[in-house]
Scaffold this motif. Structure first.
Motif, PDB file in Angstrom:
ATOM      1  N   ILE A 206       9.916  -7.572  -0.331  1.00  0.00           N
ATOM      2  CA  ILE A 206      10.948  -6.607  -0.726  1.00  0.00           C
ATOM      3  C   ILE A 206      11.508  -6.977  -2.097  1.00  0.00           C
ATOM      4  CG2 ILE A 206      13.219  -5.672  -0.168  1.00  0.00           C
ATOM      5  CD1 ILE A 206      11.079  -4.666   1.684  1.00  0.00           C
ATOM      6  N   TYR A 207      11.695  -8.268  -2.315  1.00  0.00           N
ATOM      7  CA  TYR A 207      12.187  -8.748  -3.612  1.00  0.00           C
ATOM      8  C   TYR A 207      11.202  -8.392  -4.726  1.00  0.00           C
ATOM      9  CZ  TYR A 207      12.610 -12.190  -7.386  1.00  0.00           C
ATOM     10  OH  TYR A 207      12.666 -12.798  -8.617  1.00  0.00           O
ATOM     11  N   LEU A 208       9.917  -8.665  -4.502  1.00  0.00           N
ATOM     12  CA  LEU A 208       8.906  -8.370  -5.517  1.00  0.00           C
ATOM     13  C   LEU A 208       8.821  -6.879  -5.794  1.00  0.00           C
ATOM     14  CD1 LEU A 208       6.040 -10.781  -4.357  1.00  0.00           C
ATOM     15  CD2 LEU A 208       7.526 -11.061  -6.357  1.00  0.00           C
ATOM     16  N   LEU A 209       8.947  -6.076  -4.733  1.00  0.00           N
ATOM     17  CA  LEU A 209       8.899  -4.619  -4.904  1.00  0.00           C
ATOM     18  C   LEU A 209      10.118  -4.125  -5.662  1.00  0.00           C
ATOM     19  CD1 LEU A 209       7.208  -2.112  -4.136  1.00  0.00           C
ATOM     20  CD2 LEU A 209       8.622  -1.922  -2.070  1.00  0.00           C
ATOM     21  N   ARG A 210      11.286  -4.669  -5.307  1.00  0.00           N
ATOM     22  CA  ARG A 210      12.529  -4.260  -5.981  1.00  0.00           C
ATOM     23  C   ARG A 210      12.503  -4.631  -7.453  1.00  0.00           C
ATOM     24  NH1 ARG A 210      16.992  -7.140  -6.932  1.00  0.00           N
ATOM     25  NH2 ARG A 210      16.437  -8.796  -5.451  1.00  0.00           N
ATOM     26  N   GLU A 211      11.914  -5.785  -7.768  1.00  0.00           N
ATOM     27  CA  GLU A 211      11.830  -6.241  -9.149  1.00  0.00           C
ATOM     28  C   GLU A 211      10.624  -5.639  -9.893  1.00  0.00           C
ATOM     29  OE1 GLU A 211      13.904  -8.297 -10.891  1.00  0.00           O
ATOM     30  OE2 GLU A 211      15.303  -8.194  -9.188  1.00  0.00           O
ATOM     31  N   ARG A 212       9.882  -4.773  -9.193  1.00  0.00           N
ATOM     32  CA  ARG A 212       8.701  -4.095  -9.752  1.00  0.00           C
ATOM     33  C   ARG A 212       7.633  -5.077 -10.208  1.00  0.00           C
ATOM     34  NH1 ARG A 212      11.439   0.909 -13.248  1.00  0.00           N
ATOM     35  NH2 ARG A 212      12.650   1.779 -11.513  1.00  0.00           N
ATOM     36  N   LYS A 213       7.501  -6.162  -9.455  1.00  0.00           N
ATOM     37  CA  LYS A 213       6.466  -7.145  -9.749  1.00  0.00           C
ATOM     38  C   LYS A 213       5.186  -6.856  -8.972  1.00  0.00           C
ATOM     39  CE  LYS A 213       9.777 -10.732 -11.006  1.00  0.00           C
ATOM     40  NZ  LYS A 213      10.196 -12.151 -10.883  1.00  0.00           N
ATOM     41  N   ILE A 214       5.280  -5.967  -8.000  1.00  0.00           N
ATOM     42  CA  ILE A 214       4.109  -5.466  -7.287  1.00  0.00           C
ATOM     43  C   ILE A 214       4.282  -3.964  -7.081  1.00  0.00           C
ATOM     44  CG2 ILE A 214       3.619  -7.636  -6.066  1.00  0.00           C
ATOM     45  CD1 ILE A 214       4.964  -6.390  -3.591  1.00  0.00           C
ATOM     46  N   SER A 215       3.179  -3.288  -6.808  1.00  0.00           N
ATOM     47  CA  SER A 215       3.226  -1.842  -6.566  1.00  0.00           C
ATOM     48  C   SER A 215       3.448  -1.562  -5.076  1.00  0.00           C
ATOM     49  CB  SER A 215       1.921  -1.198  -7.019  1.00  0.00           C
ATOM     50  OG  SER A 215       0.844  -1.639  -6.197  1.00  0.00           O
ATOM     51  N   LYS A 216       3.767  -0.324  -4.757  1.00  0.00           N
ATOM     52  CA  LYS A 216       3.939   0.058  -3.354  1.00  0.00           C
ATOM     53  C   LYS A 216       2.635  -0.103  -2.590  1.00  0.00           C
ATOM     54  CE  LYS A 216       7.805   3.279  -4.001  1.00  0.00           C
ATOM     55  NZ  LYS A 216       8.281   4.679  -3.833  1.00  0.00           N
ATOM     56  N   ALA A 217       1.517   0.168  -3.271  1.00  0.00           N
ATOM     57  CA  ALA A 217       0.211   0.014  -2.624  1.00  0.00           C
ATOM     58  C   ALA A 217      -0.063  -1.456  -2.302  1.00  0.00           C
ATOM     59  CB  ALA A 217      -0.885   0.566  -3.538  1.00  0.00           C
ATOM     60  N   GLN A 218       0.263  -2.354  -3.235  1.00  0.00           N
ATOM     61  CA  GLN A 218       0.083  -3.790  -3.004  1.00  0.00           C
ATOM     62  C   GLN A 218       0.992  -4.267  -1.875  1.00  0.00           C
ATOM     63  OE1 GLN A 218       0.909  -4.902  -7.126  1.00  0.00           O
ATOM     64  NE2 GLN A 218      -1.126  -5.836  -7.284  1.00  0.00           N
ATOM     65  N   PHE A 219       2.210  -3.753  -1.848  1.00  0.00           N
ATOM     66  CA  PHE A 219       3.157  -4.111  -0.790  1.00  0.00           C
ATOM     67  C   PHE A 219       2.617  -3.686   0.576  1.00  0.00           C
ATOM     68  CE2 PHE A 219       6.692  -2.958   2.003  1.00  0.00           C
ATOM     69  CZ  PHE A 219       7.418  -4.129   2.021  1.00  0.00           C
ATOM     70  N   SER A 220       2.146  -2.460   0.692  1.00  0.00           N
ATOM     71  CA  SER A 220       1.637  -1.948   1.962  1.00  0.00           C
ATOM     72  C   SER A 220       0.420  -2.726   2.430  1.00  0.00           C
ATOM     73  CB  SER A 220       1.292  -0.457   1.821  1.00  0.00           C
ATOM     74  OG  SER A 220       2.448   0.308   1.507  1.00  0.00           O
ATOM     75  N   ALA A 221      -0.480  -3.051   1.496  1.00  0.00           N
ATOM     76  CA  ALA A 221      -1.687  -3.793   1.854  1.00  0.00           C
ATOM     77  C   ALA A 221      -1.350  -5.192   2.359  1.00  0.00           C
ATOM     78  CB  ALA A 221      -2.619  -3.880   0.645  1.00  0.00           C
ATOM     79  N   ALA A 222      -0.401  -5.857   1.699  1.00  0.00           N
ATOM     80  CA  ALA A 222       0.000  -7.199   2.103  1.00  0.00           C
ATOM     81  C   ALA A 222       0.691  -7.180   3.467  1.00  0.00           C
ATOM     82  CB  ALA A 222       0.923  -7.817   1.055  1.00  0.00           C
ATOM     83  N   MET A 223       1.492  -6.164   3.715  1.00  0.00           N
ATOM     84  CA  MET A 223       2.175  -6.052   4.997  1.00  0.00           C
ATOM     85  C   MET A 223       1.179  -5.856   6.138  1.00  0.00           C
ATOM     86  SD  MET A 223       5.414  -6.528   4.639  1.00  0.00           S
ATOM     87  CE  MET A 223       6.235  -5.767   6.030  1.00  0.00           C
ATOM     88  N   GLU A 224       0.143  -5.063   5.902  1.00  0.00           N
ATOM     89  CA  GLU A 224      -0.894  -4.868   6.911  1.00  0.00           C
ATOM     90  C   GLU A 224      -1.633  -6.179   7.174  1.00  0.00           C
ATOM     91  OE1 GLU A 224      -1.678  -2.302   8.890  1.00  0.00           O
ATOM     92  OE2 GLU A 224       0.165  -1.390   8.101  1.00  0.00           O
ATOM     93  N   HIS A 225      -1.872  -6.939   6.124  1.00  0.00           N
ATOM     94  CA  HIS A 225      -2.533  -8.237   6.273  1.00  0.00           C
ATOM     95  C   HIS A 225      -1.691  -9.194   7.098  1.00  0.00           C
ATOM     96  CE1 HIS A 225      -5.006 -11.656   5.528  1.00  0.00           C
ATOM     97  NE2 HIS A 225      -4.179 -12.246   4.694  1.00  0.00           N
ATOM     98  N   SER A 226      -0.369  -9.191   6.881  1.00  0.00           N
ATOM     99  CA  SER A 226       0.509 -10.082   7.656  1.00  0.00           C
ATOM    100  C   SER A 226       0.495  -9.715   9.131  1.00  0.00           C
ATOM    101  CB  SER A 226       1.944 -10.025   7.094  1.00  0.00           C
ATOM    102  OG  SER A 226       2.575  -8.798   7.403  1.00  0.00           O
ATOM    103  N   LYS A 227       0.402  -8.418   9.440  1.00  0.00           N
ATOM    104  CA  LYS A 227       0.343  -7.984  10.844  1.00  0.00           C
ATOM    105  C   LYS A 227      -0.922  -8.493  11.505  1.00  0.00           C
ATOM    106  CE  LYS A 227       3.043  -3.745  10.121  1.00  0.00           C
ATOM    107  NZ  LYS A 227       2.980  -2.259  10.111  1.00  0.00           N
ATOM    108  N   ARG A 228      -2.038  -8.463  10.759  1.00  0.00           N
ATOM    109  CA  ARG A 228      -3.306  -8.954  11.326  1.00  0.00           C
ATOM    110  C   ARG A 228      -3.226 -10.456  11.582  1.00  0.00           C
ATOM    111  NH1 ARG A 228      -5.421  -5.292   7.421  1.00  0.00           N
ATOM    112  NH2 ARG A 228      -5.811  -6.997   5.948  1.00  0.00           N
TER     113      ARG A 228
END
Length: 232
Positions: A206-228
């Motif tokens: 959330i911090y990286l997304l808020r600071e625009r250091k990652i994209s929404k697509a990168q955020f979503s992909a990483a979140m899916e990876h954490s669930k796996r």
């Protein structure tokens, strides 16, 4: 995961010290543990313990235990309300005094954690870390650590992870006891419990997304990876 800069202390003495100190702490704190458990049951409900998967040594997932500090209040659709709503005055007290962390003594006794080391972050935080930052997982996570006594949640994620890597590269008996004594002072002062303007610590992603250091697509992909990872 590369091994840390391990000397005689970290290789042979740190774990026995963790075991003995955590066992002694559990025995001494047992009345407090029982009273707090009863109060949590009465004020916040069941279960008394909050259990959550965290990455440990070499990123092996383990179950970490804390006293719960939030209610299960939900909206009309059954969704959990925000942390600020569910975090009660009693829950804030447990967090500000770090009493909610006491059940982690059992994690230390079991060997999932150490008294001193990088704090075990969320699995979903780990997946946003760089390979270098993930070297923090080359040692057991700690009940307290170098980042906790140097700002805790008042510093940025980058600063926090940098301090973790500093600790990993130089683990010493004197250094650990310095952190332990500094932690006691911090607990009495109740410093750095949460980020400025927030009731709870902000997730790394959330911090990286808020600071625009990652994209929404990168955020979503990483979140899916954490669930796996958590479902493995």
């Amino acid at each position: 995961m590369k091994p840390s800069n391990a000397g005689i202390y970290s290789r042979f003495l740190k774990r026995p010290m963790d075991f003995l100190l955590s066992l002694m702490a559990i025995i001494v704190a047992s009345p407090t543990l029982l009273v707090v458990a009863l109060l949590v049951r009465v004020k916040l409900g069941s279960p008394v313990l909050f259990k959550q998967q965290r990455p440990g040594l070499n990123e092996k997932i383990f179950m970490m235990y804390k006293f719960r500090t939030m209610t299960d209040a939900r909206d009309e659709n059954g969704n959990l309300l925000s942390d600020s709503v569910r975090l009660t005055k009693f829950g804030k007290f447990l967090r500000s005094t770090s009493v909610d962390e006491l059940p982690e003594l059992f994690n230390i006794l079991r060997g999932d954690m150490s008294i001193v080391g990088p704090r075990p972050q969320l699995v979903r935080d780990m997946v946003f870390m760089t390979p270098e930052q993930r070297e923090r997982h080359s040692v057991l996570p700690g009940l307290t650590g170098w980042a906790q006594v140097n700002g805790r949640n008042y510093i940025t994620w980058e600063e926090k992870l940098h301090l973790d890597l500093q600790y990993v590269s130089n683990i010493t008996f004197v250094g650990d006891w310095k952190i332990i004594f500094m932690t006691v002072a911090k607990v009495f002062k109740r410093d750095g419990i949460s980020a400025v303007g927030m009731d709870t610590a902000e997730d790394f992603g959330i911090y990286l997304l808020r600071e625009r250091k990652i994209s929404k697509a990168q955020f979503s992909a990483a979140m899916e990876h954490s669930k796996r990872l958590m479902n493995c």
